[in-house]
Design an enzyme around this catalytic site. Structure first.
Site, mmCIF file in Angstrom:
data_model
loop_
_atom_site.group_PDB
_atom_site.id
_atom_site.type_symbol
_atom_site.label_atom_id
_atom_site.label_comp_id
_atom_site.label_asym_id
_atom_site.label_seq_id
_atom_site.Cartn_x
_atom_site.Cartn_y
_atom_site.Cartn_z
ATOM 1 N N LYS A 163 -6.332 -8.054 13.589
ATOM 2 C CA LYS A 163 -7.515 -8.273 14.420
ATOM 3 C C LYS A 163 -7.426 -7.284 15.581
ATOM 4 O O LYS A 163 -6.546 -7.403 16.438
ATOM 5 C CB LYS A 163 -7.529 -9.715 14.948
ATOM 6 C CG LYS A 163 -8.530 -9.943 16.084
ATOM 7 C CD LYS A 163 -8.530 -11.387 16.553
ATOM 8 C CE LYS A 163 -9.182 -11.519 17.932
ATOM 9 N NZ LYS A 163 -9.308 -12.907 18.375
ATOM 10 N N ASN A 187 -9.458 -20.996 18.708
ATOM 11 C CA ASN A 187 -8.104 -21.363 19.122
ATOM 12 C C ASN A 187 -8.153 -22.444 20.197
ATOM 13 O O ASN A 187 -7.806 -23.595 19.968
ATOM 14 C CB ASN A 187 -7.373 -20.105 19.619
ATOM 15 C CG ASN A 187 -5.913 -20.360 19.971
ATOM 16 O OD1 ASN A 187 -5.456 -21.491 20.126
ATOM 17 N ND2 ASN A 187 -5.150 -19.315 20.099
#
Lengths: 255, 67
Positions: A96, A205
Site C-alpha cells: 500500500k 483500522n
C-alpha cells in the site's frame, strides 16, 4: 470475489493492525472480521530488547495476505525503500503506497504517490496506492498500472465516513481496477455506503481497533461490507418524492 | 567490532560474521527481522551469507501494527 493483480479474495474487508488494546483482542477481531488481507507498517526494531511480542508472529501466515504500507514516507524515494524492505521479508509482494503530504490532514502527496507507484510497478510489486478522492489522479494511477486504487473516504482515523460520495462514485465509475475505500470509515453504515456506491472493498483500522468492543465491531464491519455488496448487486429502487402503497388498494374489507 | 545499528553505535563481538549471527547475538533470531547493510536491502534468505564488518551501518526493521 475481489481480484487484485494475481490474487483473489472472498472477503472484501481489509483490516489494519494498528492501535488495538491488546494482541488477544486483536486476534479475535481479525478472526471475526473474516479479512484475508491485513495491513502492517515497517519500523525499526529495538535492538536492546530481545523479547518484543509482535502480532505478526501470532498469525497463521498461510491464512492471510500481508499488505505492508509505506506509512512514514514523505517522498517517493522513502516509500520505495520501505516497500523494498517489506518485500525482503519474503512474506509479501503487495504494497500500500502511502506518502503523506500534509501532517495536519494526513492527506497523501499526489505527485510523490504517483512517482512511488510508477517505480514500484517497475520493480514488480502489486501496488495499491492510497489517494485522495481525485478521479483524475485515480485514472493516472490506473494508467501506470496500479492494481487497485484506494481513495480516502475522509482523513485517516477521523471516523467521518464518506464526506464526498459523489467524487468517490466518479472514481468507481471511471476506473476498471478495484476501488478500495481506505481511511475515514467510522461505522458499519459508512462501510455499507461505500459498498452500495459500488466500491470493490473497504480498508479500515481505527473504526475496529478504537471501538468499545473491537471484536463485535469487526463482525459488524464484516456483515456491513457483505450487506453493502449484496445491496449493490441487487440494485436499489429509485427514490421518489411521493408515497406508493405497498399493500393492494383493491379488496379492502369495510363495514 | 563497532557497528551502527538503527542509528546507534553498538559494540559486538568480533567473532560475528553474518547478519544471522548478529541477530542471534542480539537474541532477535526468533522474529521476522529485515536487514539493510550500508543501504543495501538484504532479502531474508540471504541473511546467513551477508557478511558484516567494522563500521557497517545496519538497519534492522520489522512489521508492526499499522493501517
Amino acid at each position: 470475489m475481489l481480484n487484485i493483480g494475481p490474487y483473489s479474495f472472498s472477503s472484501r474487508l481489509l483490516l489494519g493492525t494498528g492501535k488495538y488494546p491488546d494482541f488477544e483482542t486483536q486476534k479475535k477481531a481479525v478472526d471475526a472480521s473474516g479479512s484475508e488481507i491485513l495491513t502492517f507498517a515497517v519500523r525499526r526494531m529495538n535492538i536492546f530488547e530481545a523479547s518484543q511480542p509482535n502480532f505478526l508472529e501470532m498469525l497463521d501466515l498461510k491464512k492471510y495476505t500481508l499488505l505492508p504500507n509505506t506509512a512514514g514516507a514523505k517522498t517517493a524515494e522513502e516509500a520505495v525503500r520501505i516497500a523494498k524492505l517489506a518485500k525482503a521479508s519474503g512474506l509479501c509482494d503487495m504494497v500500500k503506497v502511502e506518502v503523506i503530504g500534509c501532517d495536519k490532514t494526513l492527506l497523501p502527496d499526489p505527485v510523490e504517490t504517483l512517482k512511488a507507484t510508477e517505480e514500484l510497478l517497475k520493480e514488480g510489486f502489486i501496488v495499491l496506492p492510497y489517494t485522495s478522492d481525485d478521479v483524475v489522479l485515480a485514472r493516472r494511477l490506473e494508467e501506470l498500472g496500479a492494481h487497485a486504487i484506494m481513495p480516502a473516504a475522509s482523513p485517516i482515523g477521523s471516523g467521518q465516513g464518506i464526506i464526498n460520495p459523489l467524487y468517490l462514485k466518479f472514481i468507481i465509475e471511471q476506473t476498471i481496477v478495484p476501488v478500495i475505500v481506505d481511511a475515514g470509515i467510522g461505522s458499519p453504515s459508512d462501510a455499507i455506503e461505500a459498498m452500495e456506491l459500488g466500491a470493490d472493498g473497504v480498508l479500515l483500522n481505527t473504526a475496529v481497533a478504537g471501538a468499545k468492543d473491537p471484536v463485535k465491531m469487526a463482525l459488524a464491519m464484516k456483515m456491513a461490507v457483505e450487506a453493502g455488496q449484496l445491496g449493490f448487486e441487487a440494485g436499489r429502487i429509485p427514490r421518489k418524492e411521493t408515497a406508493t402503497a405497498s399493500s393492494p388498494l383493491e379488496g379492502l374489507s369495510v363495514k | 567490532m563497532k557497528l551502527m545499528i538503527n542509528g546507534e553505535e553498538v559494540q559486538v563481538p568480533d567473532s560475528l560474521r553474518s547478519i544471522t549471527e548478529l541477530l542471534e547475538h542480539l537474541k532477535l533470531d526468533d522474529q521476522i527481522v529485515i536487514a539493510e547493510v550500508n543501504q543495501d536491502i538484504i532479502s531474508n534468505e540471504k541473511q546467513s551469507v551477508t557478511q558484516i564488518k567494522e563500521n557497517d551501518r545496519i538497519e534492522l526493521v520489522r512489521f508492526v501494527g499499522g493501517g
